[in-house]
Every structure is written in C-alpha cells, then in structure tokens.
Design a protein around this motif. Sequence first.
Motif, PDB file in Angstrom:
ATOM      1  N   ALA A  20       0.814  -1.223   0.000  1.00 57.14           N
ATOM      2  CA  ALA A  20       0.000   0.000   0.000  1.00 57.14           C
ATOM      3  C   ALA A  20       0.847   1.273   0.000  1.00 57.14           C
ATOM      4  CB  ALA A  20      -0.929  -0.002   1.209  1.00 57.14           C
ATOM      5  N   ARG A  21       2.063   1.190   0.521  1.00 61.69           N
ATOM      6  CA  ARG A  21       2.949   2.364   0.492  1.00 61.69           C
ATOM      7  C   ARG A  21       3.631   2.506  -0.859  1.00 61.69           C
ATOM      8  NH1 ARG A  21       4.297   4.782   5.254  1.00 61.69           N
ATOM      9  NH2 ARG A  21       3.981   3.526   7.111  1.00 61.69           N
ATOM     10  N   ILE A  22       4.077   1.353  -1.375  1.00 64.91           N
ATOM     11  CA  ILE A  22       4.847   1.362  -2.628  1.00 64.91           C
ATOM     12  C   ILE A  22       3.951   1.764  -3.805  1.00 64.91           C
ATOM     13  CG2 ILE A  22       6.088  -0.148  -4.254  1.00 64.91           C
ATOM     14  CD1 ILE A  22       7.809  -0.148  -1.945  1.00 64.91           C
ATOM     15  N   GLU A  23       2.717   1.265  -3.784  1.00 65.54           N
ATOM     16  CA  GLU A  23       1.814   1.554  -4.910  1.00 65.54           C
ATOM     17  C   GLU A  23       0.539   2.179  -4.355  1.00 65.54           C
ATOM     18  OE1 GLU A  23       1.374  -1.908  -7.487  1.00 65.54           O
ATOM     19  OE2 GLU A  23       0.082  -0.803  -8.881  1.00 65.54           O
ATOM     20  N   LYS A  24       0.681   3.421  -3.906  1.00 67.75           N
ATOM     21  CA  LYS A  24      -0.457   4.096  -3.273  1.00 67.75           C
ATOM     22  C   LYS A  24      -1.606   4.248  -4.262  1.00 67.75           C
ATOM     23  CE  LYS A  24       2.306   6.756  -0.046  1.00 67.75           C
ATOM     24  NZ  LYS A  24       3.728   6.608  -0.358  1.00 67.75           N
ATOM     25  N   LYS A  25      -1.196   4.601  -5.506  1.00 67.88           N
ATOM     26  CA  LYS A  25      -2.184   4.714  -6.593  1.00 67.88           C
ATOM     27  C   LYS A  25      -1.911   3.596  -7.571  1.00 67.88           C
ATOM     28  CE  LYS A  25      -2.462   9.564  -7.477  1.00 67.88           C
ATOM     29  NZ  LYS A  25      -1.992  10.345  -8.599  1.00 67.88           N
ATOM     30  N   GLU A  26      -2.974   3.016  -8.068  1.00 67.62           N
ATOM     31  CA  GLU A  26      -2.803   1.901  -8.994  1.00 67.62           C
ATOM     32  C   GLU A  26      -1.820   2.238 -10.120  1.00 67.62           C
ATOM     33  OE1 GLU A  26      -6.500   0.453 -10.733  1.00 67.62           O
ATOM     34  OE2 GLU A  26      -5.320  -0.482 -12.324  1.00 67.62           O
ATOM     35  N   GLY A  27      -0.823   1.404 -10.282  1.00 70.43           N
ATOM     36  CA  GLY A  27       0.094   1.547 -11.423  1.00 70.43           C
ATOM     37  C   GLY A  27       1.199   2.575 -11.232  1.00 70.43           C
ATOM     38  N   VAL A  28       1.212   3.279 -10.091  1.00 71.74           N
ATOM     39  CA  VAL A  28       2.256   4.290  -9.867  1.00 71.74           C
ATOM     40  C   VAL A  28       3.134   3.847  -8.696  1.00 71.74           C
ATOM     41  CG1 VAL A  28       2.735   6.742  -9.417  1.00 71.74           C
ATOM     42  CG2 VAL A  28       0.601   6.060 -10.569  1.00 71.74           C
ATOM     43  N   PHE A  29       4.370   3.516  -8.985  1.00 77.01           N
ATOM     44  CA  PHE A  29       5.275   3.098  -7.911  1.00 77.01           C
ATOM     45  C   PHE A  29       5.939   4.331  -7.305  1.00 77.01           C
ATOM     46  CE2 PHE A  29       5.004  -0.749 -10.570  1.00 77.01           C
ATOM     47  CZ  PHE A  29       4.517  -1.613  -9.594  1.00 77.01           C
ATOM     48  N   ASP A  30       5.847   4.439  -6.001  1.00 72.16           N
ATOM     49  CA  ASP A  30       6.302   5.626  -5.290  1.00 72.16           C
ATOM     50  C   ASP A  30       7.821   5.583  -5.069  1.00 72.16           C
ATOM     51  OD1 ASP A  30       6.960   7.387  -3.088  1.00 72.16           O
ATOM     52  OD2 ASP A  30       4.793   7.583  -2.767  1.00 72.16           O
ATOM     53  N   LYS A  31       8.516   6.497  -5.743  1.00 71.97           N
ATOM     54  CA  LYS A  31       9.994   6.467  -5.706  1.00 71.97           C
ATOM     55  C   LYS A  31      10.555   6.681  -4.308  1.00 71.97           C
ATOM     56  CE  LYS A  31      11.214   7.736 -10.401  1.00 71.97           C
ATOM     57  NZ  LYS A  31      10.150   8.522 -11.058  1.00 71.97           N
ATOM     58  N   GLU A  32       9.910   7.551  -3.556  1.00 74.78           N
ATOM     59  CA  GLU A  32      10.403   7.838  -2.199  1.00 74.78           C
ATOM     60  C   GLU A  32      10.305   6.594  -1.305  1.00 74.78           C
ATOM     61  OE1 GLU A  32      12.007  10.412  -0.775  1.00 74.78           O
ATOM     62  OE2 GLU A  32      12.170  10.918  -2.901  1.00 74.78           O
ATOM     63  N   GLU A  33       9.192   5.886  -1.450  1.00 72.79           N
ATOM     64  CA  GLU A  33       9.000   4.684  -0.627  1.00 72.79           C
ATOM     65  C   GLU A  33       9.978   3.587  -1.051  1.00 72.79           C
ATOM     66  OE1 GLU A  33       7.361   4.834   1.944  1.00 72.79           O
ATOM     67  OE2 GLU A  33       5.538   6.016   1.721  1.00 72.79           O
ATOM     68  N   ILE A  34      10.220   3.486  -2.327  1.00 71.77           N
ATOM     69  CA  ILE A  34      11.181   2.478  -2.804  1.00 71.77           C
ATOM     70  C   ILE A  34      12.561   2.792  -2.235  1.00 71.77           C
ATOM     71  CG2 ILE A  34      12.386   1.633  -4.882  1.00 71.77           C
ATOM     72  CD1 ILE A  34       9.662   1.695  -6.283  1.00 71.77           C
ATOM     73  N   LYS A  35      12.868   4.073  -2.169  1.00 73.02           N
ATOM     74  CA  LYS A  35      14.141   4.497  -1.582  1.00 73.02           C
ATOM     75  C   LYS A  35      14.190   4.157  -0.084  1.00 73.02           C
ATOM     76  CE  LYS A  35      16.100   8.754  -1.388  1.00 73.02           C
ATOM     77  NZ  LYS A  35      15.911  10.189  -1.636  1.00 73.02           N
ATOM     78  N   HIS A  36      13.068   4.396   0.565  1.00 75.74           N
ATOM     79  CA  HIS A  36      13.001   4.134   2.006  1.00 75.74           C
ATOM     80  C   HIS A  36      13.296   2.661   2.328  1.00 75.74           C
ATOM     81  CE1 HIS A  36      11.515   4.193   6.154  1.00 75.74           C
ATOM     82  NE2 HIS A  36      10.847   3.096   5.852  1.00 75.74           N
ATOM     83  N   TYR A  37      12.629   1.759   1.615  1.00 75.75           N
ATOM     84  CA  TYR A  37      12.857   0.332   1.900  1.00 75.75           C
ATOM     85  C   TYR A  37      14.273  -0.082   1.490  1.00 75.75           C
ATOM     86  CZ  TYR A  37       8.005  -0.507   3.234  1.00 75.75           C
ATOM     87  OH  TYR A  37       6.801  -0.501   3.893  1.00 75.75           O
ATOM     88  N   ARG A  38      14.799   0.544   0.457  1.00 70.01           N
ATOM     89  CA  ARG A  38      16.180   0.234   0.053  1.00 70.01           C
ATOM     90  C   ARG A  38      17.145   0.622   1.191  1.00 70.01           C
ATOM     91  NH1 ARG A  38      18.402  -1.889  -4.112  1.00 70.01           N
ATOM     92  NH2 ARG A  38      20.641  -1.760  -4.040  1.00 70.01           N
ATOM     93  N   GLU A  39      16.864   1.764   1.759  1.00 67.71           N
ATOM     94  CA  GLU A  39      17.705   2.224   2.870  1.00 67.71           C
ATOM     95  C   GLU A  39      17.629   1.222   4.034  1.00 67.71           C
ATOM     96  OE1 GLU A  39      16.584   6.227   4.007  1.00 67.71           O
ATOM     97  OE2 GLU A  39      17.914   6.044   5.758  1.00 67.71           O
ATOM     98  N   MET A  40      16.424   0.743   4.291  1.00 68.58           N
ATOM     99  CA  MET A  40      16.260  -0.237   5.374  1.00 68.58           C
ATOM    100  C   MET A  40      17.044  -1.518   5.090  1.00 68.58           C
ATOM    101  SD  MET A  40      12.220  -0.059   6.342  1.00 68.58           S
ATOM    102  CE  MET A  40      12.234  -1.440   7.445  1.00 68.58           C
TER     103      MET A  40
END
Length: 386
Positions: free
Chosen positions: A69-89
């Motif tokens: 739900a964080r990564i794809e808040k809107k259908e078909g749109v991957f959230d770059k900031e969230e992808i960065k966040h999990y990468r950092e983790m």
Amino acid sequence: MKKVLKFPNNFLWGAATSAYQIEGHNIWSDWEEFDPAGIACDHYSKFKEDFDWLERLNLNAYRLSIEWARIEKKEGVFDKEEIKHYREMLLNLKQRKIKVMLTLFHFTFPKWFAKKGRFEKKENLFYFRRFANKIFEEYKDLVDFWIIENEPLVYVGHSYFIGLWPPKKKSCFLAWRVLNNLVLLHKTIYQDFHKKDKSVKVGVAKNIQFTEPFSKKSVADRLSLWITDYLQNEYFLNKTKKFLDFIGLNYYFRCKIKFPFSVHYEGNLMSDIGWEIFPQGIYYVLKKLKKYRFPIYITENGVADQKDKLRKDFIKNHLYWIWKAINEGVKVKGYFHWSLIDNYEWLRDFKARFGLIEVELPSLQRKPRKSAFFYAEIAKNNYLIV
Ligand code: BGC
C-alpha cells in the motif's frame, strides 16, 4: 548434569515482524479503514533504533515485510520515495551483516486493490504479480530469502470463512476460490523469480498448529480434525511443493478441534491471549514436514506475554524440541522469534505483547525484556543449555 545442545553451523538466529503491525501511519492500507494501527510503533522512522536491537541481541537474520500500500499508493504508480526508504532499510541490514528474509504479502492490501475485490478474482492476481516483480527487480541484491505469502490459510480462514478480517465474508465458496488463487499466485511468482535468477530462494510462511480432536472418542470430532488438518496444514504445501525452495513454519500453539469446526485451547500454560503453550507440538509438526525434504526455517514462534513471565521458558523449550527434530534428521536451518518488538496485533490493538523488546505506550520507548538477553546468549553461542 547440564547438557549443551549445539545447533548446526551457520544456523540463522533471527526475529520477525510485519510492516503494517509496526510501521505506523499507513493511511493507504485496507486495514486502516477497518481496524487502524495508527502510529503503531513508528518503526517507519525508528527502524535504525530497532535494527540496533538485532545487533545487540546477536541476531544474524531478520524477517520483515514490505507494504504494498505504500509502494503503490495509486494503482500503477510506484512511489519512488518509498522504494528508496525500503532500500535504505535493507541496505542498513546488509551493512550489519544480517540476512534478510522479505515477505511480500502479510495480510494487508492497498485500498484500491481491496476495491477491485482482492484475490477473489483470478484477473486481480496480475496486480500483485506486477508489484512482486517490481520489488524483486529493486531489491534482489539485498534479499536472501523471499516469502511470497504469509499464512495463506490463516488469511483465507479469517477473511472468508469466519469473516473477522476484511472483507469480512463468510462463504466456503469464496474461501475455496481465494485459497486456490493464492496457490496459483505463489506458483506464478515463484516461476517469475526463478526465471530471473536460478539461485533465488523462495518459500512460504506456513502456519501449522499442533491439532488434536476435542474428544478422542468422538468420531465426528476426529472427522473434523482430519478435514481441518488436510485443508489447513497439507493442502497448500501439497499444491506448491514443486514451487518451493524452503518451507517457513509459523508455529504457536496446540488446539483441539470440535465438530463441526470449532477451535478450543486447553492446558495448564496459557499465553495472555489464551493460546496454549505446547512446545512438543513444534517437534511433531517438524517431523511431519520432514517428508517434503525441504530446508525449514521457523519463520514465526512466540508468545503474548506482557510481563515476560513465560517467554524465557517458551524460547528454551521450543528450541529444545527443534534441536531434537534436527538431531532426528529434520533440516531446520534457522529460527525467527516473533517478534522483535511489541506490535499492533490484528483486531487486538496493542493487547498482545509478543516483543523481545517492549514498546511502551504512548511514549513508544523501546525497552528490552529480560528474555531477550536469554535469547541473545543462545544466538551468540549457537547452543542451548538445558
Ligand atoms: C501472524 C502475525 C501475528 C502473529 C501472532 C501470525 O499468525 O503472521 O502477523 O502477529 O501470528 O498472532
């Protein structure tokens, strides 16, 4: 005389969590509308502090999940900031030399996907598959083990059979359909990942309880037990056994099945939420799983025990029975205690305290429980003294 029980070399000593239960402020999830976790443990901003505990407790592995739900808040749109966040983790874990087991589905969905009917429709599997493959591409360099689905049967049971979890439906027909869609989803994603990387390790976190008939004399109870065991414990593994690299076992309790399908807990030792503590059960379950010949990771095992009166013995006794199974040829390769920190528990708010680390409310301050240090000693030594 005390005995030293040695675990195999390279055994993984870990802890487990799931994103929705600890991250907080997940307003995009279907659970937020239904039973909001609110700020939860605010792990989203405190993850480094929580990962410090993994290190302090000598753990070399961690199971976590990623929130679709964080990564794809809107259908078909991957959230770059969230992808960065999990990468950092994930990078942070790698820097600490902690092996990563990543779960893709741990009970929650984006709201938009819930509106489409979740896994009730076969055509909806496409959306999760797209998300899973995206996550694979993003993090394949940082993940050691992939779990596509957490406890598919618990999910189907709670959401479609007893109707407690969203979408709160009670329909055997739908339950059966969703279950088979989950089987298909697992197989498809397993193949997708293996096409991209032959050496990838993909499994399932399968919840298996130790079950007995409510009354051994009752034919009806025994029949109910047989059906429950087949559906709950066997069906998913039988259907996916050609599409697994390992089995993840989530084991919590013993329960008794009464005709038609009611679940009862009895015994002398109960957790804060009334689950019977029955350490031998994990041994019987492991012995049954031996036939599949896969490496096994205990992906969850823990106890709701706010006052930390039971946890030390819980850990010790379960590890004893795991050790015994290993010595009888079951290939158990790791143990992930549930949970690293206290967390929001489905429909129980913060009333089930499973954490090695206590999370005080409302300050959200982390405080280690004594049993955490007991577990840390075992992890450091790679042996248990009994
Ligand atoms: C689930 C966890 C849950 C735990 C304790 C498992 O069924 O995977 O999310 O918190 O049990 O109830």
